[in-house]
Write a protein that holds these residues in place. Structure first.
Motif, short mmCIF file in Angstrom:
data_model
loop_
_atom_site.label_atom_id
_atom_site.label_comp_id
_atom_site.label_asym_id
_atom_site.label_seq_id
_atom_site.Cartn_x
_atom_site.Cartn_y
_atom_site.Cartn_z
N TYR A 53 1.01 -1.23 -0.08
CA TYR A 53 -0.11 -0.05 -0.04
C TYR A 53 0.85 1.24 0.08
O TYR A 53 0.65 2.34 -0.78
CB TYR A 53 -0.62 -0.06 0.95
N GLN A 60 2.97 7.75 -5.78
CA GLN A 60 2.00 8.28 -6.81
C GLN A 60 2.38 9.46 -7.68
O GLN A 60 2.18 9.47 -8.73
CB GLN A 60 0.83 8.70 -5.96
N ARG A 109 -7.04 -1.05 -3.36
CA ARG A 109 -7.87 -0.99 -4.68
C ARG A 109 -8.57 0.43 -4.78
O ARG A 109 -8.49 0.83 -6.22
CB ARG A 109 -9.20 -1.91 -4.55
N SER A 110 -8.66 1.13 -3.74
CA SER A 110 -9.08 2.48 -3.83
C SER A 110 -7.91 3.39 -4.60
O SER A 110 -8.29 4.13 -5.43
CB SER A 110 -9.34 3.29 -2.48
N LEU A 112 -5.61 2.33 -6.63
CA LEU A 112 -5.54 1.78 -7.93
C LEU A 112 -6.81 2.44 -9.12
O LEU A 112 -6.49 2.86 -9.91
CB LEU A 112 -5.92 0.31 -8.20
N GLU A 113 -7.72 2.63 -8.36
CA GLU A 113 -8.76 3.35 -9.05
C GLU A 113 -8.68 4.75 -9.51
O GLU A 113 -9.25 5.30 -10.47
CB GLU A 113 -10.24 3.16 -8.22
N ARG A 114 -7.62 5.38 -8.73
CA ARG A 114 -7.50 6.76 -9.07
C ARG A 114 -6.08 6.77 -9.95
O ARG A 114 -5.67 7.93 -10.27
CB ARG A 114 -7.32 7.66 -7.64
N ALA A 116 -4.62 6.10 -13.46
CA ALA A 116 -4.68 5.94 -14.81
C ALA A 116 -3.48 5.21 -15.69
O ALA A 116 -3.36 5.35 -16.53
CB ALA A 116 -5.11 6.94 -15.62
#
Length: 210
Positions: A53, A60, A109-110, A112-114, A116
């Protein structure tokens, strides 16, 4: 469209430390978290999952910048861990059975959704995990500092691996209790043999042995 790969290694320790190493930027970080409960069934896996994580969360901005610089390429983030169970859980092969790990899994997962970008999770041998090597290096340095601290005070830490043949008899049940009470044993420290050195034993350990 050509691909550009960003490889990040992650590793966690039940002692409460997690680490990551970004091969693309040569950046790394070690975080101190709460140590896992001893003998906890999922303690090690939780730390491994937390390491993954934070490897994503801390990188990021770096990933975004690299993606901007290589706009004509498709960025693939290759996140590696030597925890096969964690990797299989993130790949959807294995089920996450622990409630706390499910929360960590959901947080990943949260993230990963952000993002692209294509994120892939891969397993690698522990000997090739640079993040794991960073944690091992840190552990050794802490041990060296601890030994140096007690050496300055003329006190040596007790280790059963350093027992000489002549002191073996002292570690029989009845003799060991007497040795603990006196706090003196004959030990070897590397190449230098130290006679009748002192060592620290906690009150709980002394009670357990005596």
């Amino acid at each position: 469209m050509r691909l550009s790969s960003i490889t990040i290694d992650a590793d966690g320790s039940p002692s409460g430390y997690i680490a990551w190493y970004n091969h693309s930027t040569n950046a790394s970080r070690i975080r101190a978290l709460r140590p896992s409960v001893r003998n906890d069934r999922y303690g090690v896996q939780r730390m491994e999952m937390l390491a993954i994580y934070f490897a994503l969360a801390d990188n990021q901005r770096n990933i975004w910048r690299m993606a901007e610089d290589q706009s004509k390429k498709r960025v693939v983030v290759n996140l590696r861990s030597d925890s096969k169970t964690s990797i299989e859980q993130l790949q959807g092969i294995s089920e996450v059975r622990d409630d706390l790990m499910r929360r960590i899994y959901a947080a990943i997962r949260s993230l990963l959704e952000r993002m692209a970008y294509m994120i892939v999770f891969n397993h690698l041998d522990r000997t090739r995990n640079i993040a794991g090597l960073l944690l091992e290096q840190r552990r050794r340095k802490e041990e060296e500092r601890r030994i140096a601290y007690w050496s300055e005070k003329g006190i040596y830490a007790f280790s059963p691996l350093l027992i000489t043949p002549r002191s073996r008899a002292a570690f029989q049940p009845h003799n060991y209790s007497n040795a603990l009470a006196k706090g003196r044993l004959h030990l070897d420290y590397g190449d230098a043999q130290v006679k009748s050195v002192r060592f620290f034993v906690s009150s709980s350990e002394r009670h357990a042995v005596g």
